[in-house]
Design a protein around this motif. Structure first.
Motif, mmCIF file in Angstrom:
data_model
loop_
_atom_site.group_PDB
_atom_site.id
_atom_site.type_symbol
_atom_site.label_atom_id
_atom_site.label_comp_id
_atom_site.label_asym_id
_atom_site.label_seq_id
_atom_site.Cartn_x
_atom_site.Cartn_y
_atom_site.Cartn_z
ATOM 1 N N GLY A 248 1.046 -0.713 -0.050
ATOM 2 C CA GLY A 248 0.153 -0.324 -0.021
ATOM 3 C C GLY A 248 0.838 1.007 0.026
ATOM 4 N N GLU A 249 0.077 2.032 0.232
ATOM 5 C CA GLU A 249 1.035 3.781 -0.113
ATOM 6 C C GLU A 249 0.232 4.472 1.245
ATOM 7 N N PRO A 250 1.561 4.493 2.350
ATOM 8 C CA PRO A 250 0.776 5.137 3.694
ATOM 9 C C PRO A 250 0.011 6.900 2.624
ATOM 10 N N ASP A 251 -1.119 7.515 3.604
ATOM 11 C CA ASP A 251 -1.252 7.669 3.458
ATOM 12 C C ASP A 251 -1.342 9.784 4.460
ATOM 13 N N PHE A 252 -0.025 10.052 3.634
ATOM 14 C CA PHE A 252 0.030 11.613 4.891
ATOM 15 C C PHE A 252 -0.327 13.193 4.571
ATOM 16 N N SER A 253 -1.454 12.840 3.672
ATOM 17 C CA SER A 253 -2.136 14.192 2.661
ATOM 18 C C SER A 253 -2.468 14.895 4.442
ATOM 19 N N PRO A 254 -2.494 16.057 4.344
ATOM 20 C CA PRO A 254 -2.197 17.361 5.910
ATOM 21 C C PRO A 254 -4.060 17.366 5.857
ATOM 22 N N ASP A 255 -4.523 17.213 4.027
ATOM 23 C CA ASP A 255 -5.838 17.467 3.713
ATOM 24 C C ASP A 255 -6.711 16.644 4.853
ATOM 25 N N THR A 256 -6.651 15.256 4.947
ATOM 26 C CA THR A 256 -7.780 14.588 5.436
ATOM 27 C C THR A 256 -7.161 14.361 6.568
ATOM 28 N N LEU A 257 -6.365 14.999 7.198
ATOM 29 C CA LEU A 257 -5.620 13.336 8.267
ATOM 30 C C LEU A 257 -6.796 13.676 9.710
ATOM 31 N N THR A 258 -6.845 15.162 10.371
ATOM 32 C CA THR A 258 -7.663 14.872 11.074
ATOM 33 C C THR A 258 -8.634 13.815 10.611
ATOM 34 N N SER A 259 -9.391 14.303 10.021
ATOM 35 C CA SER A 259 -10.842 13.436 8.994
ATOM 36 C C SER A 259 -10.576 11.739 9.381
ATOM 37 N N ARG A 260 -9.273 11.486 8.662
ATOM 38 C CA ARG A 260 -9.145 10.336 8.901
ATOM 39 C C ARG A 260 -8.653 9.758 10.627
ATOM 40 N N SER A 261 -8.709 10.508 11.408
ATOM 41 C CA SER A 261 -7.547 10.473 12.596
ATOM 42 C C SER A 261 -8.763 9.867 13.765
ATOM 43 N N HIS A 262 -8.203 8.777 14.598
ATOM 44 C CA HIS A 262 -8.944 8.651 15.655
ATOM 45 C C HIS A 262 -9.281 9.271 16.624
ATOM 46 N N ALA A 263 -8.573 9.876 16.791
ATOM 47 C CA ALA A 263 -8.007 10.723 18.141
ATOM 48 C C ALA A 263 -8.381 12.286 17.653
ATOM 49 N N GLU A 264 -8.468 13.374 18.417
ATOM 50 C CA GLU A 264 -9.134 14.193 17.562
ATOM 51 C C GLU A 264 -8.165 15.312 18.661
ATOM 52 N N TYR A 265 -7.582 16.960 17.130
ATOM 53 C CA TYR A 265 -6.873 17.367 17.557
ATOM 54 C C TYR A 265 -7.476 18.600 18.610
ATOM 55 N N VAL A 266 -6.854 18.975 19.804
ATOM 56 C CA VAL A 266 -7.414 19.827 20.500
ATOM 57 C C VAL A 266 -6.413 20.497 21.054
ATOM 58 N N GLU A 267 -5.995 21.979 21.416
ATOM 59 C CA GLU A 267 -5.473 22.310 21.281
ATOM 60 C C GLU A 267 -4.992 22.487 22.837
#
Length: 183
Positions: A97-116
């Motif tokens: 496969g190909e690892p998906d490092f796209s920043p455009d969809t990173l947070t939508s694919r992550s199980h964890a949220e980015y909370v500052e």
């Protein structure tokens, strides 16, 4: 007494190894659905990358009298999460496969949220929440893989153990700060 897991004879192993060479590590004996596993691993990769970014922010934003030690802990965790991301990306490639490092969809694919988080306690709490999400996610993935992909399962079990350590450390930090506040 018959062996419930008979071994393949050497001639068959050799013949099978010569077939589908482009598949690399995914041999005829691989019993998981590689595309499903790659999808799960790309979600895990996104989760790890979001955690790296959150921990790095917390490292730079930690303020207060006791922040130096906690900030260092954030940095250690960020570096370990980056190691996890690298391991996961390498396994994705091994599986074709190909690892998906796209920043455009990173947070939508992550199980964890980015909370500052604004305060040190908020940062610790949000990191702990993210670790608990990762723990449950990895446990489910390990259960899903079972014996169908022992290499990926072992990789995720190792990462899971570190995530559990992170959660314990963060819980202790939070409890210690609560106890100090109550003095």
């Amino acid at each position: 007494m018959s062996n419930p897991h008979p071994l393949t004879d050497v001639q068959t192993l050799r013949a099978q190894a010569r077939q589908h060479l482009a598949d690399g590590a995914v041999t005829a004996g691989y019993s998981a659905d590689a595309q499903t596993v790659i999808g799960l691993l790309n979600e895990a990769l996104a989760t790890e990358l979001v955690c790296v970014l959150r921990y790095r922010r917390h490292y730079f934003m930690a303020k207060g009298i006791q922040s130096k030690g906690i900030a260092q802990e954030f940095l250690v965790h960020a570096n370990e999460e980056q190691e996890h991301a690298d391991q996961i990306a390498a396994r994705i490639v091994q599986l074709g496969g190909e690892p998906d490092f796209s920043p455009d969809t990173l947070t939508s694919r992550s199980h964890a949220e980015y909370v500052e988080g604004r305060t040190l306690d908020d940062m610790i709490r949000e990191d702990l929440v993210a670790e608990r999400i990762a723990i449950d996610s990895y446990r489910e993935m390990v259960g899903y893989l079972g014996d169908r992909d022992p290499t990926t399962r072992n990789l995720l079990e190792g990462i899971l153990a570190v995530e559990e350590e992170h959660a314990d450390e963060l819980a202790e930090l939070l409890q210690g700060r609560s106890a100090e506040a109550g003095m």
